[in-house]
Design a protein around this motif. Structure first.
Motif, PDB file in Angstrom:
ATOM      1  N   PRO A  24      28.515  48.565  42.002  1.00 45.64           N
ATOM      2  CA  PRO A  24      29.907  49.049  41.986  1.00 45.64           C
ATOM      3  C   PRO A  24      30.077  50.416  41.331  1.00 45.64           C
ATOM      4  O   PRO A  24      31.017  51.144  41.655  1.00 45.64           O
ATOM      5  CB  PRO A  24      30.648  47.963  41.202  1.00 45.64           C
ATOM      6  CG  PRO A  24      29.596  47.301  40.365  1.00 45.64           C
ATOM      7  CD  PRO A  24      28.336  47.358  41.184  1.00 45.64           C
ATOM      8  N   THR A 113      34.333  49.976  37.043  1.00 43.33           N
ATOM      9  CA  THR A 113      33.409  50.844  37.772  1.00 43.33           C
ATOM     10  C   THR A 113      33.452  52.286  37.287  1.00 43.33           C
ATOM     11  O   THR A 113      32.667  53.111  37.752  1.00 43.33           O
ATOM     12  CB  THR A 113      33.744  50.844  39.280  1.00 43.33           C
ATOM     13  OG1 THR A 113      34.974  51.558  39.515  1.00 43.33           O
ATOM     14  CG2 THR A 113      33.891  49.433  39.818  1.00 43.33           C
ATOM     15  N   LEU A 220      35.979  44.450  45.329  1.00 42.72           N
ATOM     16  CA  LEU A 220      35.122  43.874  44.292  1.00 42.72           C
ATOM     17  C   LEU A 220      35.609  42.493  43.862  1.00 42.72           C
ATOM     18  O   LEU A 220      34.807  41.583  43.621  1.00 42.72           O
ATOM     19  CB  LEU A 220      35.065  44.814  43.087  1.00 42.72           C
ATOM     20  CG  LEU A 220      34.371  46.160  43.338  1.00 42.72           C
ATOM     21  CD1 LEU A 220      34.507  47.072  42.132  1.00 42.72           C
ATOM     22  CD2 LEU A 220      32.904  45.946  43.683  1.00 42.72           C
TER      23      LEU A 220
END
Length: 338
Positions: A24, A113, A220
């Motif tokens: 990520p 991230t 995600l």
């Protein structure tokens, strides 16, 4: 790689982002933003839902051209009337998991991230929500919201000193004290006043302007939920081509050994042709059955709606629940986004 797609439907645009859930920190592999509802128009719910599905199909086609096959999609939708149509419009798609994601979860996932926030905790993150600004004290690495407040945007951003005084109140109530102020999807013209307010309050400042950040976060979240085993629901494989390769290769090695062992003259047959073990046989009927879309999960509430008050006043903490419970609180729209 675990390819996952995020789709965010807002009143003025539809954003998509393809991510590798295993890496990520590298950001999105591909992203796109489609204008929608321009000139203040409000298309019907049915039209908007089909536009959302079309955006997902376009993003999937773009991924397939690079030999990527996202099977999990996270959908974040601002309009409730469009959101309830999502299961139907995506039912015929190739996605094995379809997850509805609320704005808070998408933002928390995206913050994890951001490389600049590695080791920085807690922080004060803020984002627009209609005519209000939400400011939340967050632990980015843990994805936990300690407290959150709402302020009238016009009053909070009237000048940097007002914003700085408000930040001082928020910093004073946190232990440990936040180290950085993070702006998420705030208009560019507000960057300088926000930076000045952060400096007056003794905070570092980070301006996150990536337009696809909510779509990245939604992707995600969907990838994480897709890996969870839910009672009574079988989780389908993310990539059946890879699954087939893992099965076919050992079988080929076993058959090769048997042929050598059973050869009448004991000779060893050698071939210079490499078997195509990476592709799924066209006539094969082995392997797991094609999976239907998993049930859409009922989401817990996010930011409760509270009255707007002047920015200089301290707000009472809304109930930001740690981890999701089986019984969501009533009277809250979990899909409100900035």
């Amino acid at each position: 790689m675990r390819e996952s797609l995020g789709v965010v439907f807002e009143n003025s645009s539809i954003s998509t982002a393809l991510v590798d859930a295993d890496t990520p920190l590298l950001g999105s592999i591909d992203e796109f933003r489609h204008p929608w509802g321009v000139d203040g128009t409000l298309p019907s719910a049915q039209t908007s839902a089909h536009a959302l599905a079309s955006a997902a199909e376009v993003a999937t086609s773009r991924a397939l051209r690079s030999n990527l096959r996202p099977t999990v999609v996270g959908v974040m939708c601002e309009r409730a009337d469009v959101r309830k149509l999502v299961p139907d419009v995506l039912s015929s798609s190739a996605f094995e998991n379809v997850e509805l994601v609320n704005g808070l979860d998408a933002r928390l996932a995206y913050l994890r991230t951001v490389d600049a926030l590695n080791g920085v905790s807690p922080i004060l993150a803020f984002w627009p929500d209609g005519s209000e600004i939400v400011i939340a004290a967050i632990d980015p690495s843990a994805g936990v919201v300690d407290s959150a407040h709402r302020y009238a945007t016009a009053e909070l951003l009237a000048d940097s000193s007002t914003f700085a005084a408000t930040l001082d109140l928020l910093v004073a109530e946190q232990d440990p004290a936040p180290k950085m102020l993070v702006a998420m999807l705030v208009k560019e013209e507000a960057r300088q006043p926000c930076a000045e307010a952060a400096e007056l309050a003794g905070l570092g400042f980070l301006f996150l302007s990536e337009r696809a950040q909510l779509a990245i976060g939604a992707a995600l979240v969907a990838a994480t939920r897709g890996n969870e085993v839910r009672p009574g629901v079988a989780v389908q494989p993310v990539n059946r081509i890879r699954w087939a390769a893992a099965i076919v290769l050992p079988l080929l090695l076993m058959l090769t050994g048997l042929l050598i062992a059973l050869s009448p003259d004991g000779s060893h047959a050698v071939s210079t042709d490499s078997p195509n073990v990476g592709a799924e046989p066209a006539t094969s009927t082995s392997g797991p059955p094609p999976g239907a879309a998993l049930p859409i999960v009922t989401l817990p509430p996010c930011d409760p709606v509270v009255p707007v008050v002047p920015a200089a006043l301290r707000r009472s903490d809304p109930e930001v629940a740690p981890p999701q419970t089986a019984e969501p609180a009533a009277a809250c729209d979990p899909m409100r986004v900035g």
